[in-house]
Each structure stands twice: as C-alpha cells, then as structure tokens.
Design an enzyme around this catalytic site. Sequence first.
Site, PDB file in Angstrom:
ATOM      1  N   SER A  66       0.801  -1.225   0.000  1.00 33.56           N
ATOM      2  CA  SER A  66       0.000   0.000   0.000  1.00 33.56           C
ATOM      3  C   SER A  66       0.836   1.278   0.000  1.00 33.56           C
ATOM      4  O   SER A  66       1.638   1.498  -0.902  1.00 33.56           O
ATOM      5  CB  SER A  66      -0.930  -0.075   1.208  1.00 33.56           C
ATOM      6  OG  SER A  66      -1.822   0.983   1.224  1.00 33.56           O
ATOM      7  N   ASP A 283      -3.238   6.218  -3.136  1.00 35.34           N
ATOM      8  CA  ASP A 283      -2.063   5.638  -2.484  1.00 35.34           C
ATOM      9  C   ASP A 283      -1.453   4.572  -3.405  1.00 35.34           C
ATOM     10  O   ASP A 283      -1.902   4.382  -4.538  1.00 35.34           O
ATOM     11  CB  ASP A 283      -2.396   5.107  -1.083  1.00 35.34           C
ATOM     12  CG  ASP A 283      -3.207   3.826  -1.129  1.00 35.34           C
ATOM     13  OD1 ASP A 283      -3.839   3.563  -2.162  1.00 35.34           O
ATOM     14  OD2 ASP A 283      -3.192   3.079  -0.132  1.00 35.34           O
ATOM     15  N   SER A 506      -0.837   1.091  17.430  1.00 36.37           N
ATOM     16  CA  SER A 506      -0.948   0.912  15.984  1.00 36.37           C
ATOM     17  C   SER A 506      -1.041  -0.578  15.661  1.00 36.37           C
ATOM     18  O   SER A 506      -0.445  -1.410  16.335  1.00 36.37           O
ATOM     19  CB  SER A 506       0.272   1.515  15.307  1.00 36.37           C
ATOM     20  OG  SER A 506       0.434   0.950  14.018  1.00 36.37           O
ATOM     21  N   GLY A 507      -1.810  -0.894  14.609  1.00 34.80           N
ATOM     22  CA  GLY A 507      -1.875  -2.278  14.167  1.00 34.80           C
ATOM     23  C   GLY A 507      -0.857  -2.576  13.086  1.00 34.80           C
ATOM     24  O   GLY A 507      -0.722  -3.711  12.649  1.00 34.80           O
ATOM     25  N   THR A 508      -0.146  -1.564  12.621  1.00 31.63           N
ATOM     26  CA  THR A 508       0.786  -1.762  11.514  1.00 31.63           C
ATOM     27  C   THR A 508       2.221  -1.338  11.834  1.00 31.63           C
ATOM     28  O   THR A 508       3.131  -1.648  11.084  1.00 31.63           O
ATOM     29  CB  THR A 508       0.339  -0.956  10.273  1.00 31.63           C
ATOM     30  OG1 THR A 508       0.394   0.440  10.612  1.00 31.63           O
ATOM     31  CG2 THR A 508      -1.066  -1.312   9.837  1.00 31.63           C
ATOM     32  N   ARG A 513      -0.379   5.559  18.675  1.00 30.72           N
ATOM     33  CA  ARG A 513      -0.792   6.797  18.012  1.00 30.72           C
ATOM     34  C   ARG A 513      -1.701   7.589  18.946  1.00 30.72           C
ATOM     35  O   ARG A 513      -2.590   7.025  19.590  1.00 30.72           O
ATOM     36  CB  ARG A 513      -1.551   6.490  16.738  1.00 30.72           C
ATOM     37  CG  ARG A 513      -0.745   5.739  15.708  1.00 30.72           C
ATOM     38  CD  ARG A 513      -1.381   5.828  14.330  1.00 30.72           C
ATOM     39  NE  ARG A 513      -0.927   4.745  13.466  1.00 30.72           N
ATOM     40  CZ  ARG A 513       0.270   4.711  12.896  1.00 30.72           C
ATOM     41  NH1 ARG A 513       1.140   5.687  13.099  1.00 30.72           N
ATOM     42  NH2 ARG A 513       0.617   3.687  12.123  1.00 30.72           N
TER      43      ARG A 513
HETATM   44  C1  16G Z   1      -4.268  -0.546   7.616  1.00 30.29           C
HETATM   45  C2  16G Z   1      -5.731  -0.532   7.254  1.00 30.29           C
HETATM   46  C3  16G Z   1      -6.235   0.878   7.253  1.00 30.29           C
HETATM   47  C4  16G Z   1      -5.990   1.515   8.600  1.00 30.29           C
HETATM   48  C5  16G Z   1      -4.545   1.417   8.971  1.00 30.29           C
HETATM   49  C6  16G Z   1      -4.342   1.847  10.399  1.00 30.29           C
HETATM   50  C7  16G Z   1      -6.920  -1.974   5.723  1.00 30.29           C
HETATM   51  C8  16G Z   1      -7.010  -2.495   4.322  1.00 30.29           C
HETATM   52  N1  16G Z   1      -5.940  -1.114   5.942  1.00 30.29           N
HETATM   53  O1  16G Z   1      -3.510   0.107   6.649  1.00 30.29           O
HETATM   54  O2  16G Z   1      -7.588   0.825   6.968  1.00 30.29           O
HETATM   55  O3  16G Z   1      -6.374   2.853   8.582  1.00 30.29           O
HETATM   56  O4  16G Z   1      -4.118   0.080   8.873  1.00 30.29           O
HETATM   57  O5  16G Z   1      -3.017   1.693  10.747  1.00 30.29           O
HETATM   58  O6  16G Z   1      -7.691  -2.352   6.595  1.00 30.29           O
HETATM   59  P1  16G Z   1      -2.525   1.783  12.236  1.00 30.29           P
HETATM   60  O7  16G Z   1      -3.171   0.647  13.010  1.00 30.29           O
HETATM   61  O8  16G Z   1      -1.053   1.674  12.153  1.00 30.29           O
HETATM   62  O9  16G Z   1      -2.957   3.117  12.776  1.00 30.29           O
HETATM   63 ZN    ZN Z   2      -3.663   1.133   0.124  1.00 33.32          ZN
END
Ligand code: 16G
Ligand code: ZN
Length: 536
Positions: A66, A283, A506-508, A513
Amino acid sequence: PAVHQAIKEAALKYRFPEGRVFEYGTAGFRMKADLLNTVVFAVGLLAGLRSKKLNGQWIGVMVTASHNPAEDNGVKLVDPMGEMLEAEWEAYATKLANAPLEKVADVYDELIKEIDINMKNPARVVFARDTRASGSRLVGILSAALTATEVEFTDFKYMTTPQLHYVVRCKNTLGTPYEYGEPTEEGYYEKLGEAFKKVMKSVKIHGHLTVDCANGVGGPKLRELLKFLPPADQGGVDIKVVNDNVINPDSLNFECGADYVKTKQRAPPSSKASPLDRCASLDGDADRLVYYFVDENNVFRLLDGDRIATLAASFIGDLVRNAGIAQKLKIGVIQTAYANGASTDYIEKVLKLPAVCTKTGVKHLHHAAMRYDVGVYFEANGHGTVTFSENALKTIKSSEPQSPAQQHALESLKGLTDLINQAVGDALSDMLLVEAILAHKGWTTKEWLGTYTDLPSRLVRVEVADRSIFKAVDAERKLESPAGLQDRIDALQSRYNKGRSFARASGTEDAVRVYAEAASRSEADDLATRVANAVK
Ligand code: 16G
Ligand code: ZN
C-alpha cells in the site's frame, strides 16, 4: 501423502528469518520485503485451504504494501465476496507463517484437522501484485506454494488492490443472481465506464482534475480506465495523470500519494496545480483517495475520507428522498475515532443520519456498514466505499417512478450501485463517484469544503517500550490498560474547548498513536502533546 511431501520439499528453498515473529495484522502481513519469503509461502498454503473450506470458491491473494515505502511489501487474503479475510482465519495465517520450515507441512496437516477441511474439495486462487520490485519474487513463491498443494490458480499480474477484490467477487458470483461483473480487468473498466456514463447523464463537471497516483499501480490503471470514460466534452472528466512513474521503483509513495498528503497536510512538492485547481491523490495500491486544493490565499485545503463520506451520504440521501424510497431504506455512516468531530456533527445534525464509530481497519467498518441498506463508510485517511443491501438493490431496481424527477433519481441510484465498488474501498471508483456528485450538485471543491469547518487536529506517533500493554475499548476511543491512563486523558481533554483525544496501539507499526482535536490549532497541538507525554 504427496502434498505433504511436496510442501516439505518446496519449503526447503527458503530460509526463515531468525528470531522473527509474524502476525496477520489489520491489513495482512506487511514488512521489509526481504523478510517475506516464508510468510508468502505460508499464505499460499492457507489460501488453498480457505478455498477448499469454502467448497472451491475463489480466494484472492494480493501482494502489496500500500502506502509503505518502496522497500516494504506485504500480502493479504481476500474472501469470496471480495471482503477481507474472515477474522477467525487470521490466527491460522499467523500460526502457519510462524511455523519453522521443517515443520510447516506438519502445521498444514494440523490445520486441516483443526479447521475440519474436506481435502477432496477443489481449491482455486487468484492473485495480483502492485508495482514493487520485490513483487515478482514474491508471486513466484506464492505460485510454488499453490503448485505444491495442487491448487488451481490465475495470476492477474499487476492490479490495484480493489481490482483484485472486484475480480474475486465476480468469479464467485458468475452465473448467480448476484453476478457482479466480468471477472477481468477490462470488465472492471467497462463496468465503471458504463455506470459513470449513466450517472453523468444530463450533468456536466467543471474544470479539470489532476490525479497524483503515488507512482504506483494506480497510474497505469487510471490511464486504462480513462479509455473507457466519455471524452471531457461529452459527459466525461478532464483528468490529468501525474506521479505515474512506475519505472523507477524508488519513487513509489515518495513525497506524493494519499498518505503523504493526508499526514503532511500539504500537496506533493512536485505539484504544479494553480490555486483552486481540483486535485486528488491515490495511495500506492489505489485503495485510498483524498482530494485537495490550494485556495486563493495559497492555503492548502484537504478533503479527506470524512469529506468523501459526508458528500456521498448527503447525495445518496437526497437521491433516495427524490426517488420516493426514503421510507424503505436505512442509511448509515460508519467512521472511526479518527473522524473529525465536525464531520460527525454534520452527519448527525445536518444530514440527520446515524453516525457509527468502529475500530480502525476496513474490515470493521465494512461489517458495520452491511447492517444498513446503504452503508457509507470511510476512514479519514481516504479508505472507504458504500455498500448496498439486497433490499436496497431490489428497491432501487423495482420501484415504479411516479414522476420524471423520481425516474431521474432512480436512474442515478442505479448507476451509483454499479459505479461504487461494493467489495472494498476503491480510489478509482471513489474518484468517479466524487466527480459525479460534484457535477450533480454543481459544486467546486470550495463549496464542498464549505459544508462544515473541520476542528483543528493533531496526530502524534509515540515510541513506547511495549505497545501490547495499551488495550483499547469502545471502538478504540478509550484505554482500559495501562490502569489510570484513561483517567488522565479524560482530565486533559476536559480542559480544552471541544477537546477530544485518544491513544491506541498501531496495528501496523511498533508505536502508539495519539489523536487530539480541539476548537483551535494551539489547543489541539497542546492537547496532543500532553496526551503523548502521558502515554510515554
Ligand atoms: C491498515 C488498514 C487501514 C488503517 C490502517 C491503520 C486496511 C485495508 N488497511 O492500513 O484501513 O487505517 O491500517 O493503521 O484495513 P494503524 O493501526 O497503524 O494506525
Ligand atoms: Zn492502500
């Protein structure tokens, strides 16, 4: 058996990155591309199992990271109707991805028992990837896993994430009453093109639109789509494509794209737009969209996911009323805690529609949206779409118009149901939706912005020793752990005019945050800083 042996042999080609623990997160697995080999292998194995479990329905695998930097990559699974993988299966993905290579065939066999899969069922998988350099290696590994497990598969090469979701849904609905479209890239463009023509009948859009494609897969795909749209002077849009360099892999998401524009609150430095020019950014995999312009005082003005949601909800609300079917359809707007408080107020007080808050991540919003006949869902970051229930589709199709005005509204609604990618948020489809609505309303971006005034907000990323201790509740608006922290946040936000703040892991990324908004810029900044300090 043969498959067990084939998995064992295929797995030996890779090396498990030492000491790594993988987790299927909000959007699948995502990390530095060179760590992903074994993960992608595991996802390939699981995709086949998922398909068998669902009696041979097509399952999608998308290789993309992404909006992340060019050196990252990721992989995620797409369920039969084009939705995100069912939550229960995320744990199976995590389990398989963490299995040591010499054991992966055993874990595969264990999962078959645990999930109770009939191995006699057929298995079918489609996959695609974005333009990252690592993508070709990773789809090679994916094919190896699918071949080892005797899964039928189709490689769709380069696609935007929403295009793959579309294809999955089409393949699984082919020949049913819910047929969604031709399961090809061309079918996708044809469907959007036809629907756009229908919706733009009798209206005209002013000015041109410049689309920043983040130097990702959205660039070449948007150029393709343009061939299926009417020319600008015949009900089309004059679209200028920029940042569509997919030759230099390092330029992906670099100082451009929807995430850059949203987080930096500025246009890409390369932008040549004049004041009041209508601009949009996608994106890296074209599932997010934001609009913006620079006003006559050279101030940058963002129209983010909240704005797209309010625009779409207001337009669809009007159409439904004008079509005389308002009593039959329940419309709702789904947001996350990141939605600007002013947008929520506008939805509830001006549009008089319910606004629901869910956890971050498309799957949560999507599920909540499906509880309505028309579910408008968008994350502030520009990811979202509109879902229509079976009842909504039937009502729109079968209503007898009592006047030319009703007929016009019903036809526009019909067009919208085809124009909107109901499987998942889709920047290209959302962009045509926004263009069509602006045309219908006769609005410029300035009038769109004028519908309400955003509260100043601030987002801060806080590095913490262990983010797993931050446990959120109430759609991530409150923390139940660490003990006492929520009380401090509550006390802080109550000191500010219209103050609202929350912290979530954060989930990523490995961080917490913090979001804060308040009546003035300085108050929002101050609140964010104080809450961030409380989190540290
Ligand atoms: C991922 C999610 C997005 C969300 C982001 C939050 C999908 C396809 N993508 O990119 O929707 O806004 O995570 O990220 O679900 P964070 O947990 O790091 O804040
Ligand atoms: Zn994307």
